[in-house]
Motif scaffolding. Structure first.
Motif, PDB file in Angstrom:
ATOM      1  N   ILE A  75       0.860  -1.182   0.000  1.00 34.84           N
ATOM      2  CA  ILE A  75       0.000   0.000   0.000  1.00 34.84           C
ATOM      3  C   ILE A  75       0.898   1.233   0.000  1.00 34.84           C
ATOM      4  O   ILE A  75       1.824   1.334   0.806  1.00 34.84           O
ATOM      5  N   GLU A  76       0.633   2.158  -0.896  1.00 35.41           N
ATOM      6  CA  GLU A  76       1.562   3.263  -1.127  1.00 35.41           C
ATOM      7  C   GLU A  76       1.628   4.252   0.030  1.00 35.41           C
ATOM      8  O   GLU A  76       2.699   4.713   0.398  1.00 35.41           O
ATOM      9  N   GLU A  77       0.506   4.620   0.602  1.00 34.81           N
ATOM     10  CA  GLU A  77       0.491   5.718   1.563  1.00 34.81           C
ATOM     11  C   GLU A  77      -0.508   5.413   2.674  1.00 34.81           C
ATOM     12  O   GLU A  77      -1.568   4.838   2.436  1.00 34.81           O
ATOM     13  N   TYR A  78      -0.147   5.806   3.880  1.00 33.35           N
ATOM     14  CA  TYR A  78      -1.039   5.667   5.020  1.00 33.35           C
ATOM     15  C   TYR A  78      -1.280   7.037   5.643  1.00 33.35           C
ATOM     16  O   TYR A  78      -0.361   7.863   5.752  1.00 33.35           O
ATOM     17  N   ARG A  79      -2.517   7.235   6.080  1.00 34.31           N
ATOM     18  CA  ARG A  79      -2.895   8.460   6.778  1.00 34.31           C
ATOM     19  C   ARG A  79      -3.490   8.097   8.137  1.00 34.31           C
ATOM     20  O   ARG A  79      -3.956   6.962   8.328  1.00 34.31           O
ATOM     21  N   PRO A  80      -3.527   9.037   9.067  1.00 38.06           N
ATOM     22  CA  PRO A  80      -4.162   8.755  10.363  1.00 38.06           C
ATOM     23  C   PRO A  80      -5.605   8.291  10.163  1.00 38.06           C
ATOM     24  O   PRO A  80      -6.346   8.839   9.352  1.00 38.06           O
ATOM     25  N   GLY A  81      -5.983   7.260  10.893  1.00 32.71           N
ATOM     26  CA  GLY A  81      -7.329   6.715  10.782  1.00 32.71           C
ATOM     27  C   GLY A  81      -7.482   5.621   9.762  1.00 32.71           C
ATOM     28  O   GLY A  81      -8.536   4.980   9.679  1.00 32.71           O
ATOM     29  N   ASP A  82      -6.449   5.348   8.938  1.00 23.66           N
ATOM     30  CA  ASP A  82      -6.522   4.271   7.945  1.00 23.66           C
ATOM     31  C   ASP A  82      -6.440   2.904   8.626  1.00 23.66           C
ATOM     32  O   ASP A  82      -5.748   2.728   9.642  1.00 23.66           O
ATOM     33  N   VAL A  83      -7.118   1.952   8.049  1.00 18.95           N
ATOM     34  CA  VAL A  83      -6.971   0.545   8.418  1.00 18.95           C
ATOM     35  C   VAL A  83      -6.887  -0.249   7.119  1.00 18.95           C
ATOM     36  O   VAL A  83      -7.764  -0.122   6.250  1.00 18.95           O
ATOM     37  N   ALA A  84      -5.859  -1.039   6.967  1.00 18.19           N
ATOM     38  CA  ALA A  84      -5.694  -1.892   5.784  1.00 18.19           C
ATOM     39  C   ALA A  84      -6.030  -3.335   6.143  1.00 18.19           C
ATOM     40  O   ALA A  84      -6.045  -3.712   7.325  1.00 18.19           O
ATOM     41  N   LEU A 103      -6.013  -7.428   9.618  1.00 18.79           N
ATOM     42  CA  LEU A 103      -6.128  -5.974   9.569  1.00 18.79           C
ATOM     43  C   LEU A 103      -4.928  -5.358  10.267  1.00 18.79           C
ATOM     44  O   LEU A 103      -4.382  -5.942  11.223  1.00 18.79           O
ATOM     45  N   TRP A 104      -4.509  -4.183   9.804  1.00 23.67           N
ATOM     46  CA  TRP A 104      -3.446  -3.445  10.496  1.00 23.67           C
ATOM     47  C   TRP A 104      -3.697  -1.946  10.374  1.00 23.67           C
ATOM     48  O   TRP A 104      -4.254  -1.468   9.390  1.00 23.67           O
ATOM     49  N   LYS A 105      -3.279  -1.236  11.416  1.00 23.01           N
ATOM     50  CA  LYS A 105      -3.546   0.200  11.483  1.00 23.01           C
ATOM     51  C   LYS A 105      -2.286   0.938  11.902  1.00 23.01           C
ATOM     52  O   LYS A 105      -1.628   0.560  12.883  1.00 23.01           O
ATOM     53  N   PRO A 106      -1.911   2.012  11.189  1.00 19.85           N
ATOM     54  CA  PRO A 106      -0.742   2.795  11.598  1.00 19.85           C
ATOM     55  C   PRO A 106      -1.065   3.631  12.838  1.00 19.85           C
ATOM     56  O   PRO A 106      -2.175   4.134  12.998  1.00 19.85           O
ATOM     57  N   VAL A 107      -0.079   3.776  13.688  1.00 14.98           N
ATOM     58  CA  VAL A 107      -0.191   4.649  14.862  1.00 14.98           C
ATOM     59  C   VAL A 107       0.727   5.848  14.624  1.00 14.98           C
ATOM     60  O   VAL A 107       1.954   5.696  14.548  1.00 14.98           O
ATOM     61  N   ILE A 114       4.858   5.582  14.231  1.00 13.41           N
ATOM     62  CA  ILE A 114       5.799   5.075  15.241  1.00 13.41           C
ATOM     63  C   ILE A 114       5.545   3.607  15.564  1.00 13.41           C
ATOM     64  O   ILE A 114       6.390   2.949  16.193  1.00 13.41           O
ATOM     65  N   ALA A 115       4.395   3.080  15.165  1.00  9.89           N
ATOM     66  CA  ALA A 115       4.052   1.688  15.452  1.00  9.89           C
ATOM     67  C   ALA A 115       2.790   1.355  14.657  1.00  9.89           C
ATOM     68  O   ALA A 115       2.236   2.200  13.942  1.00  9.89           O
ATOM     69  N   TRP A 116       2.352   0.104  14.807  1.00  2.84           N
ATOM     70  CA  TRP A 116       1.113  -0.364  14.177  1.00  2.84           C
ATOM     71  C   TRP A 116       0.383  -1.258  15.168  1.00  2.84           C
ATOM     72  O   TRP A 116       1.001  -1.843  16.072  1.00  2.84           O
ATOM     73  N   THR A 117      -0.914  -1.374  14.986  1.00  5.19           N
ATOM     74  CA  THR A 117      -1.664  -2.427  15.654  1.00  5.19           C
ATOM     75  C   THR A 117      -2.185  -3.371  14.582  1.00  5.19           C
ATOM     76  O   THR A 117      -2.461  -2.959  13.449  1.00  5.19           O
ATOM     77  N   GLY A 118      -2.290  -4.640  14.905  1.00  5.96           N
ATOM     78  CA  GLY A 118      -2.703  -5.612  13.905  1.00  5.96           C
ATOM     79  C   GLY A 118      -3.407  -6.791  14.534  1.00  5.96           C
ATOM     80  O   GLY A 118      -3.488  -6.923  15.761  1.00  5.96           O
TER      81      GLY A 118
END
Length: 662
Positions: A75-84, A103-107, A114-118
């Protein structure tokens, strides 16, 4: 810089955060398979997508070494609130069969990830050829349900309704899927809040350094365990009963080499890629978490204080040749990879058992059967598809105690659903649910007993899927004098004129009043059963764990009219020769390996490896069909010659051509 105490504090925070995520998911999930059986994972991931925190009490225990990096990068770009998300086993090799939706979400912090949740949930159904999407009979991944490559499911906090609409159109119980997915998104949000709280507590730089230190510490712990083992090379093989529907055994072979604080797990010699769904999609990753699940169990058994994160994978290198059952190529079916993974764990346990025999148990049951029912609820007229209780067998006998009954060892994370809840949500009636007598392998420490479950259905054409059916022929092995365990079985209408024994078949159609009776395998025994204290055997008999006949036959303990006969026991035990050998496999495997010797398999797998991938399973099947009255490498060579005579279009094996040239 984190000292040991501060690092433990951070590890506790990470575990607590993951536990909070798990509780959020469990309490808001819709399907019984997620909220009761707990087939889900949640985790905290570092900036590279490597796991640094997992729960210890909730969810599946397969993925402490999982890395999302390859999928994230698609996935090219992540923004706050995105979930892939993705559920495609061949896109990034995070999901390993279609029902597992990851599923994974950028923090973000100060505009930086700085981290992800998945995490993942096992969806009850993803469409495809059969209810619940999984069957050994499927031959290509396109039959196993709709697949989504890595893409954004939530964009800056808003669900992509088009994706949800595509999913609901293609699955059998869309409300369950969407409900569970939204519950997992809620869990990811919980993890995000907990990570930001850790950043506030420790500071951004200290948090990032600490996360790296957690992985380094787990690596160091794993290396300490390996250094405590002797250097050496150990081989072990084990079998799934069938490589496809009512066909030939599937063999996994491992050569374990330990040198200092590193280990190589070479699976060369395992069967070729299968024309069934038992393939394991590792993508050739030498540290793929699905290959190392058995290693995690070994490490945690030897050091229960070890940190569970991706750092554990660093001292290990797996070799899985392309086009084999542990590294298939697209579009091989992979839906039943969990059956093969159970045998994969058994192979790893067997190899390490030789390296440190005094520390490790006998084989667990290794057949965590998941039962799904698709039927009509006559009470409401609605169509139902639901997971019933998992039928999980016992753990192997331990160095210090009996194996756990019913749901032991490497499948213990699959929790049973209370019968009352199942009968309320699914129109079935349980007629039996308990433990199976004489199913645990005899030993100084007895193997855990099998689970025995039976239920009645009420609606015409009720379809059952019972995935991961195995251990109906090859028993879970005993060690150090312990005996192999009892076999699994599945029967329709047992004890009636209409009795049908289904063996390892994983789909069936039942009619009103039919009873499906399923029994798992037990766990193998550990140590000479004639050295088990007679009072323990008598107690097992009183509890119904061991029959009077088996007590005398397997343990040399004589019980008459419910009373231990001490003198008869002493006489019987005095005449028993001590067992020999590290393993006891049972008569079925011993008979099988008189024909299929190690040199026969070595010649077979070497020959198949030299064929194009699409010819390998065909050639294996044809060779097996010509082995009657033959054995050993010479028998395989003769069978191969007949195959070439019958199918001249089959290309020469490059392995044999190369050997002939030399």
């Amino acid at each position: 810089m984190f000292d040991r105490m501060k690092l433990q504090v951070l590890a506790n925070h990470a575990r607590s955060a993951a536990e909070n995520m798990a509780h959020t998911l469990q309490r808001t999930a819709h399907s019984a398979f997620v909220k009761e059986t707990e087939d889900f994972t949640v985790m905290l991931l570092n900036r590279r997508g490597e796991t640094f925190g997992v729960p210890m009490e909730l969810g599946a225990t397969w993925y402490p070494g999982l890395t999302y990096g390859r999928a994230m990068d698609m996935i090219e770009e992540y923004r706050p609130g995105d979930v892939a998300f993705t559920n495609d086993p061949y896109s990034g090799f995070v999901a390993t069969h279609a029902p597992d939706t990851h599923l994974w979400k950028p923090v973000f912090h100060d505009g930086e990830i700085i981290a992800w949740t998945g995490g993942h949930i096992h969806n009850t159904d993803m469409g495809g050829a059969v209810p619940a999407s999984l069957s050994r009979a499927l031959t290509e991944i396109h039959q196993e349900g709709i697949r989504f490559p890595p893409m954004k499911l939530v964009r800056e906090g808003v669900f992509d309704e088009q994706i949800l609409r595509i999913m609901t159109t293609n699955v059998r119980k869309p409300d369950l899927n969407i409900g569970d997915i939204k519950a997992l998104v809620g869990a990811l949000n919980t993890g995000e809040r907990k990570i930001l709280a850790m950043v506030e507590k420790f500071g951004k730089t200290a948090f990032l350094d600490g996360v790296d230190a957690l992985l380094d510490h787990a690596e160091a712990q794993a290396r300490d365990i390996l250094r405590a083992m002797p250097d050496g090379r150990w081989e072990f093989a084990d079998y799934a009963d069938e490589d496809s529907v009512t066909a030939n055994p599937c063999r996994l072979k491992l050569t374990l080499t330990i040198r200092g604080d590193e280990a190589v797990l070479d699976f060369t010699g395992s069967d070729p890629q299968l024309a069934s769904s038992l393939n394991v999609p590792s993508g050739g990753d030498p540290r793929h978490t699905i290959l190392l699940v058995g290693v995690y169990y070994v490490l945690y058994t030897l050091d229960p204080k070890i940190l569970l994160n991706t750092g554990l994978t660093r001292p290990f290198t797996c070799i899985t040749p392309e086009g084999t059952v542990l590294n298939p190529t697209f579009p091989a079916a992979v839906g039943m990879r969990s059956l093969t993974c159970a045998r994969l764990r058994s192979v790893i346990f067997g190899a390490f058992s030789q390296a440190v025999p005094e520390r490790l148990p006998a084989a667990p049951a290794g057949n965590n059967c998941i039962v799904n029912v698709m039927t009509t609820d006559e009470r409401t007229g609605s169509r139902i598809i639901a997971a019933v209780n998992p039928v999980v067998g016992g753990g192997g006998g331990m160095p210090h105690r009996d194996g756990t009954n019913g749901s032991g060892a490497d499948a213990a994370y699959l929790k049973n659903t209370p019968i009352e809840i199942t009968e309320m949500e699914t129109p079935v009636e349980f007629v039996r649910y308990g433990l199976a007598t004489d199913s645990g392998g005899a030993g100084r420490w007895r193997g855990g007993l099998a689970t025995h479950m039976a239920f009645r259905v009420f609606s015409p054409d009720t379809r059952i899927t019972a995935r991961n059916r195995d251990r109906g022929f090859f028993r879970p092995w005993g060690v150090l004098g312990g005996r192999a365990a009892g076999l699994s079985d599945m029967v329709v209408n047992p004890g009636t004129p209409g009795e049908r024994r289904l063996g390892n078949i994983d789909t069936a159609v039942l009619q009103p009043g039919d009873v499906l009776d399923i029994r798992s395998a037990g766990g193998g025994g550990r140590g000479d059963p004639f050295t088990r204290e007679s009072w323990r055997v008598a107690r097992d008999v009183a509890r119904g764990y061991v029959s009077v006949e088996a007590a005398e036959r397997e343990y040399g303990v004589v019980i008459r009219d419910g009373v231990l006969d001490t003198q008869a026991t002493d006489r019987l035990r005095a005449n028993r020769p001590a067992p020999t050998g590290h393993f006891h496999f049972g008569p079925e495997r011993e008979g099988y390996e008189r024909q299929w010797t190690p040199d026969a398999y070595e010649f077979l797998t070497r020959t198949l490896a030299g064929l194009p991938i699409h010819w390998r399973f065909f050639a294996k099947t044809e060779i097996f069909s010509r082995m009657a009255g033959r054995d050993g490498a010479a028998g395989v060579e003769a069978a191969l010659a007949e195959v070439y005579a019958r199918f001249p279009e089959m290309p020469p094996s490059k392995s044999l051509v190369h050997e002939a040239a030399e």
